[in-house]
Scaffold this motif. Structure first.
Motif, PDB file in Angstrom:
ATOM      1  N   SER A 125       2.559 -12.778   5.669  1.00  0.00           N
ATOM      2  CA  SER A 125       2.807 -11.390   5.439  1.00  0.00           C
ATOM      3  C   SER A 125       3.984 -11.146   4.696  1.00  0.00           C
ATOM      4  CB  SER A 125       3.108 -10.869   6.833  1.00  0.00           C
ATOM      5  OG  SER A 125       4.526 -11.210   7.255  1.00  0.00           O
ATOM      6  N   LYS A 126       4.713  -9.945   4.559  1.00  0.00           N
ATOM      7  CA  LYS A 126       5.861  -9.776   3.444  1.00  0.00           C
ATOM      8  C   LYS A 126       7.082 -10.098   4.210  1.00  0.00           C
ATOM      9  CE  LYS A 126       6.136  -4.656   4.798  1.00  0.00           C
ATOM     10  NZ  LYS A 126       6.279  -3.230   4.402  1.00  0.00           N
ATOM     11  N   PHE A 127       6.958 -10.335   5.649  1.00  0.00           N
ATOM     12  CA  PHE A 127       8.003 -10.777   6.279  1.00  0.00           C
ATOM     13  C   PHE A 127       8.279 -12.220   6.446  1.00  0.00           C
ATOM     14  CE2 PHE A 127       5.891  -7.174   8.458  1.00  0.00           C
ATOM     15  CZ  PHE A 127       6.668  -6.244   8.116  1.00  0.00           C
ATOM     16  N   TYR A 168      14.576 -16.784   0.923  1.00  0.00           N
ATOM     17  CA  TYR A 168      13.836 -16.416  -0.255  1.00  0.00           C
ATOM     18  C   TYR A 168      12.707 -15.677   0.359  1.00  0.00           C
ATOM     19  CZ  TYR A 168      16.878 -19.116  -3.394  1.00  0.00           C
ATOM     20  OH  TYR A 168      17.817 -19.533  -3.907  1.00  0.00           O
ATOM     21  N   ASP A 169      12.316 -14.450  -0.247  1.00  0.00           N
ATOM     22  CA  ASP A 169      11.379 -13.631   0.342  1.00  0.00           C
ATOM     23  C   ASP A 169       9.905 -13.985   0.135  1.00  0.00           C
ATOM     24  OD1 ASP A 169      10.686 -12.582  -2.259  1.00  0.00           O
ATOM     25  OD2 ASP A 169      12.160 -10.705  -2.156  1.00  0.00           O
ATOM     26  N   ALA A 170       8.951 -13.525   0.791  1.00  0.00           N
ATOM     27  CA  ALA A 170       7.669 -13.796   0.446  1.00  0.00           C
ATOM     28  C   ALA A 170       6.952 -13.672  -0.907  1.00  0.00           C
ATOM     29  CB  ALA A 170       6.660 -12.971   1.334  1.00  0.00           C
ATOM     30  N   GLU A 171       7.471 -12.670  -1.740  1.00  0.00           N
ATOM     31  CA  GLU A 171       7.205 -12.537  -3.093  1.00  0.00           C
ATOM     32  C   GLU A 171       7.684 -13.642  -3.864  1.00  0.00           C
ATOM     33  OE1 GLU A 171       5.044 -11.101  -6.072  1.00  0.00           O
ATOM     34  OE2 GLU A 171       4.783 -10.590  -4.160  1.00  0.00           O
ATOM     35  N   GLU A 181      -1.677 -15.310  -1.236  1.00  0.00           N
ATOM     36  CA  GLU A 181      -1.545 -13.885  -1.063  1.00  0.00           C
ATOM     37  C   GLU A 181      -0.558 -13.528   0.043  1.00  0.00           C
ATOM     38  OE1 GLU A 181      -3.361 -11.986  -2.691  1.00  0.00           O
ATOM     39  OE2 GLU A 181      -5.044 -13.170  -3.679  1.00  0.00           O
ATOM     40  N   VAL A 182       0.056 -12.173  -0.199  1.00  0.00           N
ATOM     41  CA  VAL A 182       1.114 -11.666   0.949  1.00  0.00           C
ATOM     42  C   VAL A 182       0.567 -10.541   1.160  1.00  0.00           C
ATOM     43  CG1 VAL A 182       3.522 -10.714   1.009  1.00  0.00           C
ATOM     44  CG2 VAL A 182       3.185 -12.980  -0.343  1.00  0.00           C
ATOM     45  N   TYR A 183       0.558  -9.902   2.397  1.00  0.00           N
ATOM     46  CA  TYR A 183      -0.009  -8.860   2.893  1.00  0.00           C
ATOM     47  C   TYR A 183       1.205  -8.062   3.562  1.00  0.00           C
ATOM     48  CZ  TYR A 183      -4.268 -11.043   2.005  1.00  0.00           C
ATOM     49  OH  TYR A 183      -5.403 -11.819   1.100  1.00  0.00           O
ATOM     50  N   ASP A 184       0.896  -6.561   3.675  1.00  0.00           N
ATOM     51  CA  ASP A 184       2.032  -5.744   4.140  1.00  0.00           C
ATOM     52  C   ASP A 184       2.342  -5.645   5.777  1.00  0.00           C
ATOM     53  OD1 ASP A 184       2.931  -4.620   1.749  1.00  0.00           O
ATOM     54  OD2 ASP A 184       1.689  -3.128   1.485  1.00  0.00           O
ATOM     55  N   SER A 185       1.112  -6.194   6.314  1.00  0.00           N
ATOM     56  CA  SER A 185       1.311  -6.187   8.006  1.00  0.00           C
ATOM     57  C   SER A 185       0.258  -7.323   8.209  1.00  0.00           C
ATOM     58  CB  SER A 185       0.507  -4.979   8.359  1.00  0.00           C
ATOM     59  OG  SER A 185      -0.930  -4.974   8.047  1.00  0.00           O
ATOM     60  N   THR A 186       1.001  -7.540   9.719  1.00  0.00           N
ATOM     61  CA  THR A 186       0.393  -8.953  10.272  1.00  0.00           C
ATOM     62  C   THR A 186      -1.212  -8.472  10.547  1.00  0.00           C
ATOM     63  OG1 THR A 186       2.212  -9.283  11.222  1.00  0.00           O
ATOM     64  CG2 THR A 186       0.447 -10.567  12.049  1.00  0.00           C
TER      65      THR A 186
END
Length: 250
Positions: A125-127, A168-171, A181-186
């Motif tokens: 996730s993006k978190f 360091y962020d997910a991106e 892949e990174v997703y906006d929500s769980t």
């Protein structure tokens, strides 16, 4: 307070292995050992075609090693055994003949970054920001280093190992190759992980097994390498610097 656990659920060829600890999913030795057992069991089970590795809770995938145990280490051998906990999990994941999909829903630190790096395909996730904080307490990411370097490259691993204060962020992790892949929500992450796992179940298990061997080629010495690395951390954790630093966490 919820009790720590490792549980495995097998449905339609998919083994979902979930671990949890109330202290931000920081993992003590007994939970790490149970995780190794669960991975080995799934690897040996002919009904299992693919494995999903996840943690309980929402905020943190894994906060690394248990500080409570770390603080109580008083000799090098105990230190080596403690740091071998994550080494054993990484090696179990490496040797497991099934693909392991990582489901990283939140922040991951230290040993947790090593576990994420040892998955064969990692979705987040993006978190799911990452940090290698070991240098902060006077040790270093020695045990998880090879797994992290294999995914991020030496440059990426060195950057987060030296910059031990920064998440360091997910991106960033996606661009470096840790996350596919990174997703906006769980919720979106869970849907994608499940669909991906179901699709993998339609592939030839023998082909996936052979592919896994190819992908992990060159890591055959990791049993010895990670044991050596665990000994380095076990020695450093006894240093005056680390002992003083750890007092802050009591």
């Amino acid at each position: 307070m919820t009790q720590p656990y490792v549980k495995q659920d097998i449905q339609n060829g998919i083994s979902t292995i979930e671990f949890f600890h109330p202290a931000h999913n920081s993992l003590p030795g007994d939970i790490l050992a149970k995780l190794v057992d669960a991975i080995n069991e799934a690897g040996a089970n002919d009904e299992v075609k693919v494995i999903i590795l996840k943690s309980g809770g929402e905020r943190t995938f894994c906060a690394g090693a248990s500080f409570k145990e770390l603080i109580n280490i008083n000799d090098a051998e105990t230190g080596k055994v403690f740091f071998s906990g994550f080494a054993n999990v990484i090696n179990a994941m490496r040797k497991c003949p099934k693909f392991i999909i990582g489901r990283i829903q939140g922040k991951t630190v230290g040993g947790g970054v090593g576990v994420a790096s040892a998955t064969d395909y990692c979705m987040a996730s993006k978190f799911a920001s990452i940090k290698l904080s070991e240098l902060n307490v006077g040790i270093g990411p020695f045990v998880v280093g090879p797994a992290v370097e294999r995914k991020l490259g030496l440059t990426g691993m060195s950057q987060i190992a030296i910059d031990a204060d920064t998440f360091y962020d997910a991106e960033w992790a996606r661009q470096k190759g840790l996350y596919a892949e990174v997703y906006d929500s769980t919720e979106a992450l869970d849907e994608a992980v499940q669909a991906f796992a179901e699709n993998l179940c339609t592939y030839n298990p023998e082909a996936m097994k052979e592919m896994k061997k190819v992908m992990w080629a060159g890591t055959e010495d990791w049993d010895n390498l990670l044991a050596e690395r665990a000994a380095i951390s076990g020695r450093l954790v006894l240093s005056d610097f680390t002992k003083e630093t750890l007092k802050r966490f009591k």
